[in-house]
Design a protein around this motif. Structure first.
Motif, PDB file in Angstrom:
ATOM      1  N   ALA A   1      26.900 -59.431 -83.564  1.00 33.69           N
ATOM      2  CA  ALA A   1      26.200 -59.077 -82.338  1.00 33.69           C
ATOM      3  C   ALA A   1      26.673 -57.710 -81.865  1.00 33.69           C
ATOM      4  O   ALA A   1      27.776 -57.264 -82.175  1.00 33.69           O
ATOM      5  CB  ALA A   1      26.456 -60.121 -81.268  1.00 33.69           C
ATOM      6  N   TYR A   2      25.832 -57.045 -81.102  1.00 34.93           N
ATOM      7  CA  TYR A   2      26.212 -55.737 -80.576  1.00 34.93           C
ATOM      8  C   TYR A   2      27.389 -55.845 -79.616  1.00 34.93           C
ATOM      9  O   TYR A   2      28.140 -54.907 -79.433  1.00 34.93           O
ATOM     10  CB  TYR A   2      25.029 -55.087 -79.867  1.00 34.93           C
ATOM     11  CG  TYR A   2      23.885 -54.768 -80.781  1.00 34.93           C
ATOM     12  CD1 TYR A   2      24.098 -54.213 -82.033  1.00 34.93           C
ATOM     13  CD2 TYR A   2      22.580 -55.019 -80.408  1.00 34.93           C
ATOM     14  CE1 TYR A   2      23.049 -53.920 -82.885  1.00 34.93           C
ATOM     15  CE2 TYR A   2      21.522 -54.728 -81.246  1.00 34.93           C
ATOM     16  CZ  TYR A   2      21.767 -54.173 -82.480  1.00 34.93           C
ATOM     17  OH  TYR A   2      20.727 -53.886 -83.305  1.00 34.93           O
ATOM     18  N   ASP A   3      27.571 -56.998 -78.999  1.00 30.01           N
ATOM     19  CA  ASP A   3      28.692 -57.191 -78.081  1.00 30.01           C
ATOM     20  C   ASP A   3      30.027 -57.132 -78.807  1.00 30.01           C
ATOM     21  O   ASP A   3      31.060 -56.907 -78.181  1.00 30.01           O
ATOM     22  CB  ASP A   3      28.580 -58.545 -77.376  1.00 30.01           C
ATOM     23  CG  ASP A   3      27.391 -58.610 -76.447  1.00 30.01           C
ATOM     24  OD1 ASP A   3      26.851 -57.550 -76.088  1.00 30.01           O
ATOM     25  OD2 ASP A   3      26.996 -59.729 -76.085  1.00 30.01           O
ATOM     26  N   ASP A   4      30.024 -57.337 -80.117  1.00 32.32           N
ATOM     27  CA  ASP A   4      31.258 -57.379 -80.893  1.00 32.32           C
ATOM     28  C   ASP A   4      31.648 -56.028 -81.490  1.00 32.32           C
ATOM     29  O   ASP A   4      32.713 -55.919 -82.098  1.00 32.32           O
ATOM     30  CB  ASP A   4      31.126 -58.390 -82.032  1.00 32.32           C
ATOM     31  CG  ASP A   4      30.910 -59.802 -81.524  1.00 32.32           C
ATOM     32  OD1 ASP A   4      31.374 -60.113 -80.413  1.00 32.32           O
ATOM     33  OD2 ASP A   4      30.268 -60.588 -82.233  1.00 32.32           O
ATOM     34  N   LEU A   5      30.807 -55.010 -81.328  1.00 28.80           N
ATOM     35  CA  LEU A   5      31.115 -53.704 -81.918  1.00 28.80           C
ATOM     36  C   LEU A   5      32.261 -53.044 -81.167  1.00 28.80           C
ATOM     37  O   LEU A   5      32.280 -52.991 -79.946  1.00 28.80           O
ATOM     38  CB  LEU A   5      29.885 -52.792 -81.868  1.00 28.80           C
ATOM     39  CG  LEU A   5      28.705 -53.191 -82.737  1.00 28.80           C
ATOM     40  CD1 LEU A   5      27.552 -52.224 -82.523  1.00 28.80           C
ATOM     41  CD2 LEU A   5      29.086 -53.229 -84.205  1.00 28.80           C
ATOM     42  N   LEU A   6      33.241 -52.542 -81.929  1.00 27.25           N
ATOM     43  CA  LEU A   6      34.378 -51.851 -81.335  1.00 27.25           C
ATOM     44  C   LEU A   6      34.270 -50.357 -81.608  1.00 27.25           C
ATOM     45  O   LEU A   6      33.851 -49.932 -82.678  1.00 27.25           O
ATOM     46  CB  LEU A   6      35.692 -52.383 -81.910  1.00 27.25           C
ATOM     47  CG  LEU A   6      36.008 -53.840 -81.612  1.00 27.25           C
ATOM     48  CD1 LEU A   6      37.313 -54.239 -82.290  1.00 27.25           C
ATOM     49  CD2 LEU A   6      36.089 -54.086 -80.126  1.00 27.25           C
TER      50      LEU A   6
ATOM     51  N   GLY B   1      37.732 -49.898 -77.547  1.00 24.41           N
ATOM     52  CA  GLY B   1      37.096 -50.812 -76.598  1.00 24.41           C
ATOM     53  C   GLY B   1      35.757 -51.279 -77.138  1.00 24.41           C
ATOM     54  O   GLY B   1      35.301 -50.862 -78.215  1.00 24.41           O
ATOM     55  N   ARG B   2      35.132 -52.188 -76.399  1.00 29.63           N
ATOM     56  CA  ARG B   2      33.807 -52.662 -76.796  1.00 29.63           C
ATOM     57  C   ARG B   2      32.774 -51.579 -76.490  1.00 29.63           C
ATOM     58  O   ARG B   2      32.792 -50.973 -75.416  1.00 29.63           O
ATOM     59  CB  ARG B   2      33.456 -53.940 -76.043  1.00 29.63           C
ATOM     60  CG  ARG B   2      34.330 -55.104 -76.420  1.00 29.63           C
ATOM     61  CD  ARG B   2      33.989 -56.405 -75.748  1.00 29.63           C
ATOM     62  NE  ARG B   2      33.225 -56.286 -74.534  1.00 29.63           N
ATOM     63  CZ  ARG B   2      32.315 -57.167 -74.138  1.00 29.63           C
ATOM     64  NH1 ARG B   2      32.081 -58.232 -74.846  1.00 29.63           N
ATOM     65  NH2 ARG B   2      31.663 -56.993 -73.014  1.00 29.63           N
TER      66      ARG B   2
ATOM     67  N   CYS C   1      31.423 -44.213 -76.866  1.00 27.18           N
ATOM     68  CA  CYS C   1      30.811 -45.526 -76.623  1.00 27.18           C
ATOM     69  C   CYS C   1      29.436 -45.371 -75.986  1.00 27.18           C
ATOM     70  O   CYS C   1      28.481 -46.049 -76.362  1.00 27.18           O
ATOM     71  CB  CYS C   1      31.675 -46.368 -75.686  1.00 27.18           C
ATOM     72  SG  CYS C   1      33.224 -46.951 -76.367  1.00 27.18           S
ATOM     73  N   ARG C   2      29.354 -44.507 -74.983  1.00 25.69           N
ATOM     74  CA  ARG C   2      28.086 -44.339 -74.268  1.00 25.69           C
ATOM     75  C   ARG C   2      26.994 -43.790 -75.177  1.00 25.69           C
ATOM     76  O   ARG C   2      25.849 -44.241 -75.128  1.00 25.69           O
ATOM     77  CB  ARG C   2      28.300 -43.456 -73.041  1.00 25.69           C
ATOM     78  CG  ARG C   2      29.079 -44.176 -71.932  1.00 25.69           C
ATOM     79  CD  ARG C   2      29.125 -43.369 -70.657  1.00 25.69           C
ATOM     80  NE  ARG C   2      30.054 -42.240 -70.724  1.00 25.69           N
ATOM     81  CZ  ARG C   2      31.354 -42.318 -70.498  1.00 25.69           C
ATOM     82  NH1 ARG C   2      31.909 -43.477 -70.198  1.00 25.69           N
ATOM     83  NH2 ARG C   2      32.113 -41.244 -70.577  1.00 25.69           N
ATOM     84  N   VAL C   3      27.334 -42.837 -76.039  1.00 25.90           N
ATOM     85  CA  VAL C   3      26.346 -42.285 -76.965  1.00 25.90           C
ATOM     86  C   VAL C   3      25.909 -43.340 -77.972  1.00 25.90           C
ATOM     87  O   VAL C   3      24.727 -43.496 -78.270  1.00 25.90           O
ATOM     88  CB  VAL C   3      26.918 -41.040 -77.690  1.00 25.90           C
ATOM     89  CG1 VAL C   3      26.025 -40.606 -78.829  1.00 25.90           C
ATOM     90  CG2 VAL C   3      27.113 -39.906 -76.703  1.00 25.90           C
ATOM     91  N   THR C   4      26.859 -44.087 -78.497  1.00 26.70           N
ATOM     92  CA  THR C   4      26.550 -45.132 -79.477  1.00 26.70           C
ATOM     93  C   THR C   4      25.707 -46.234 -78.836  1.00 26.70           C
ATOM     94  O   THR C   4      24.757 -46.727 -79.429  1.00 26.70           O
ATOM     95  CB  THR C   4      27.838 -45.726 -80.066  1.00 26.70           C
ATOM     96  OG1 THR C   4      28.612 -44.674 -80.624  1.00 26.70           O
ATOM     97  CG2 THR C   4      27.530 -46.750 -81.137  1.00 26.70           C
TER      98      THR C   4
END
Length: 60
Positions: free
Chosen positions: A2-7, A13-14, A23-26
């Motif tokens: 799931a996308y929630d699990d991407l580090l 961080g998640r 993180c924000r760009v990804t």
């Protein structure tokens, strides 16, 4: 996965939390997860139930 699990490799961080600029760009590049409204799920369950009942009562 799931996308929630991407580090994030930059901050560990998640990604969904958006803790750093990477993180924000990804997170912006991730496709939106499809969500079905509860009404649609209930309608699908009712249709499946109806089909199962009809299949049980129809002679073959």
């Amino acid at each position: 996965m799931a996308y929630d699990d991407l580090l994030c490799a930059a901050c560990s961080g998640r990604v969904v939390d958006g803790g750093c600029p990477t993180c924000r760009v990804t997170r912006q590049g991730l496709p939106a997860a499809p969500h079905l409204p509860a009404g649609a799920l209930l309608a699908l369950a009712a249709l499946l139930t109806l089909l199962l009942v009809l299949a049980d009562h129809l002679p073959l």
